[in-house]
Enzyme design. Sequence first.
Site, short mmCIF file in Angstrom:
data_model
loop_
_atom_site.label_atom_id
_atom_site.label_comp_id
_atom_site.label_asym_id
_atom_site.label_seq_id
_atom_site.Cartn_x
_atom_site.Cartn_y
_atom_site.Cartn_z
N PHE A 166 9.56 -4.96 -3.69
CA PHE A 166 10.50 -4.23 -2.89
C PHE A 166 11.30 -5.41 -2.27
O PHE A 166 11.20 -6.41 -1.98
CB PHE A 166 9.72 -3.36 -2.04
CG PHE A 166 8.85 -2.32 -2.50
CD1 PHE A 166 9.51 -1.35 -3.25
CD2 PHE A 166 7.50 -2.56 -2.52
CE1 PHE A 166 8.62 -0.26 -3.94
CE2 PHE A 166 6.81 -1.56 -3.18
CZ PHE A 166 7.34 -0.55 -4.07
N GLY A 167 12.36 -4.55 -1.61
CA GLY A 167 12.99 -5.54 -0.78
C GLY A 167 12.62 -5.92 0.53
O GLY A 167 12.63 -7.08 1.00
N TYR A 179 16.44 7.97 1.28
CA TYR A 179 17.03 6.89 2.04
C TYR A 179 18.72 7.16 2.27
O TYR A 179 18.73 7.53 3.55
CB TYR A 179 17.12 5.77 1.15
CG TYR A 179 16.01 4.87 1.06
CD1 TYR A 179 15.54 3.65 1.65
CD2 TYR A 179 15.02 5.43 -0.02
CE1 TYR A 179 14.32 3.05 1.71
CE2 TYR A 179 13.69 4.68 0.06
CZ TYR A 179 13.45 3.53 0.44
OH TYR A 179 12.16 2.92 0.39
N HIS A 228 16.81 -2.88 8.35
CA HIS A 228 16.11 -1.50 8.09
C HIS A 228 14.63 -1.88 8.03
O HIS A 228 14.19 -0.66 8.74
CB HIS A 228 16.26 -1.41 6.30
CG HIS A 228 15.78 -0.17 5.67
ND1 HIS A 228 16.41 0.89 5.61
CD2 HIS A 228 14.39 0.09 5.34
CE1 HIS A 228 15.51 2.03 5.19
NE2 HIS A 228 14.57 1.56 4.81
N GLU A 229 14.16 -2.82 7.83
CA GLU A 229 12.52 -2.90 8.09
C GLU A 229 12.27 -2.92 9.69
O GLU A 229 11.27 -2.51 10.09
CB GLU A 229 12.00 -4.25 7.57
CG GLU A 229 12.25 -4.18 6.00
CD GLU A 229 12.02 -3.11 5.19
OE1 GLU A 229 11.10 -2.25 5.59
OE2 GLU A 229 12.56 -2.71 4.35
N PHE A 238 0.78 -1.29 0.06
CA PHE A 238 0.19 -0.02 -0.13
C PHE A 238 0.92 1.30 0.07
O PHE A 238 0.32 2.29 -0.32
CB PHE A 238 -1.19 0.05 1.09
CG PHE A 238 -2.26 -1.09 0.95
CD1 PHE A 238 -2.47 -1.32 -0.02
CD2 PHE A 238 -2.70 -1.60 1.94
CE1 PHE A 238 -3.63 -2.12 -0.24
CE2 PHE A 238 -3.56 -2.37 2.21
CZ PHE A 238 -4.02 -2.80 1.15
N MET A 266 9.00 -4.28 3.39
CA MET A 266 8.00 -3.64 3.61
C MET A 266 7.83 -3.66 4.92
O MET A 266 7.52 -4.54 5.70
CB MET A 266 6.95 -3.51 2.78
CG MET A 266 5.78 -2.64 3.20
SD MET A 266 6.14 -0.93 2.74
CE MET A 266 5.17 0.32 3.95
#
Length: 642
Positions: free
Chosen positions: A309-310, A424, A337-338, A182, A312
């Site tokens: 994506f890598g 980023y 990162h997530e 989304f 979300m």
Amino acid sequence: MRISAAASVVSLSVLALACSRNDQASEPEPSASDAPGVEQEASWPAPTAADIRDPFTYANYQDVRVTHVDLDLAVDFETKTLTGTAELDFERLSDDVSALVLDANDLNIEMIETHADGDWVTTSYDLGADDDIMGSRLEIALPDGADKVRVTYATSPEAEGIQWLSPEQTASGEHPFLFTQFQPLLARTMVPLQDTPAVRITYDARITTPPELIAIMSARQDPTGERDGDYSFRMSQPIPSYLLALAVGDIEFQAINDHIGVYAEEYILQASAEEFEDTPKMEEAMERLYGPYLWDRYDLIVLPPSFPFGGMENPRLSFMTPTLIAGDKSLTNVVAHELAHSWSGNLVTNATWRDAWLNEGFTSYVENRTMEALYGEERAVMERHLDKASLMRDVQEAERPALTALKMPADLAHPDDAFSQVSYAGGMFFLKFLEERFGRDAFDAFLRSYFDEYAFQSITTADFLSYFEDHLWADQPQAVTKEEIDAWVFEPGFPDTIEDPQSDAFERVSAQMDTWLGGGDVSGLQTSEWTTHEWLHFINNLPEDISIDQMSALDGQFDLSTSQNAEIANAWYLKAIKASYEPAFEPLDAFLIRVGRGKFIYRLYQALVDNGRREWAQSVYERARPGYHPIAQRRIDGIMAG
């Protein structure tokens, strides 16, 4: 210098939510800093409406605000639709509100009701024309005393935020699969709501599915629950709408510890759990730096390869690409990162997509600090070195100079334009600059207080600058100048004060490359201890005029064209396309069919078009397109159309 009104000090925090610190019903007035040692003119200009208002929503959220959503939806793989109801609680912020305006995109609305005095009554509504980016404006009449609305509706089979995979597109080949994506403005393709990061909601959901499948969401759930086709969820912490998330499929679960685990199709479950086994250590490192994890569980789901994506950062349940499963934990910075988004992005959220760096730059900084804490400074430096190269490439390739500033321009055409390395890596390097100027200890304490201060709120760039001015700069007024901050945040490109990360490991790789290019034998390259990062440095820095014989020698020695590491393969294919190295094209064909991650396929298709391979690329894309996510299809359609 582009400052103007871009520096808002107005908070778009959710008002009157239980977890919010701000229970006022109006925006606070900007205040100048009275900190000792900071001159009055250091404060940034007052905000304008363009700084405060999210332009990518129709919602009248400054007059009436949705606070909770209750979903009851049935999953139908035959029709590729979700059908049911969305019940919305809201609060009035203005006395004369007569309508609730929501965002909707390709929703087939059957009926809308309002709730007042214990009764549900059908109400009138107007669904506006469809816009390619924003969808439709949904205006619902609110009678006096109404405190809820209920929308009965169905989603569209073509909903861009929902991908429906046939059994043939899954690993088992036996059951279909569904997942949502989304961010930034596609929640409105599944739920009629105020689809803006300025508004935070809690939600409950009941999802019914075919009994052989399991549904999971970005909310509280039972990972060991029975497969009965009837699943319930609760998200008690207020989140922005783009963090709603749903996946349905033949999914298994494996625990890593008592509150962290992995969901995946069976074929990749064990490998995923092993690859991500350091996730608890990442959580511990982040908690030491930035305070407690506030979301209870943290699980991950490895989705089918079409996930664009890598990762979300959906709260409690990060969505991950299978291209991270490299077998050596070399790509787990994406997991860091997530997880880091649990502080920056999910906990403290950008109020508009013009401020996307507040989500992604902070998260990239926390990610890099975590990599340093777990794997050492050398790895963190290598990752920053690679990130800077990507940042400089994106700055060079940007369509407009204004898109290379951290604060995105007021006329941003699409929120997607804010999700480049500018937000980023650029945001990360800005925070790294502040860390160097103020000292790591002081900056760590500041960031922790920042996350505490704005927990479960949505803020703007100017909120950050105001907090920075009062709680860090005031203590060390000589550490930076206003001109330096302006250059970082508001001006195109990046100033000379950006870090130049130098890696000893990369220097050793470059020395070996020079020896080989100077006439050495390819077998003399000592690569057995190289990490993915060292391979990427090597491949990315191969000369533009590398010969076919040299490419062939490398490929023959190291099997680069058939590498199972997606990052290495992608870097090699980009070089092969430019060099017209034919042996790489057959495995490249298979890669483009198999992998749907946008980071890879967008640049590969663009490189093919730019290097005279449009027809070949088109033939591959025609076969690959049905398996790509709608987001990826839209991007690559544009590349193919020139």
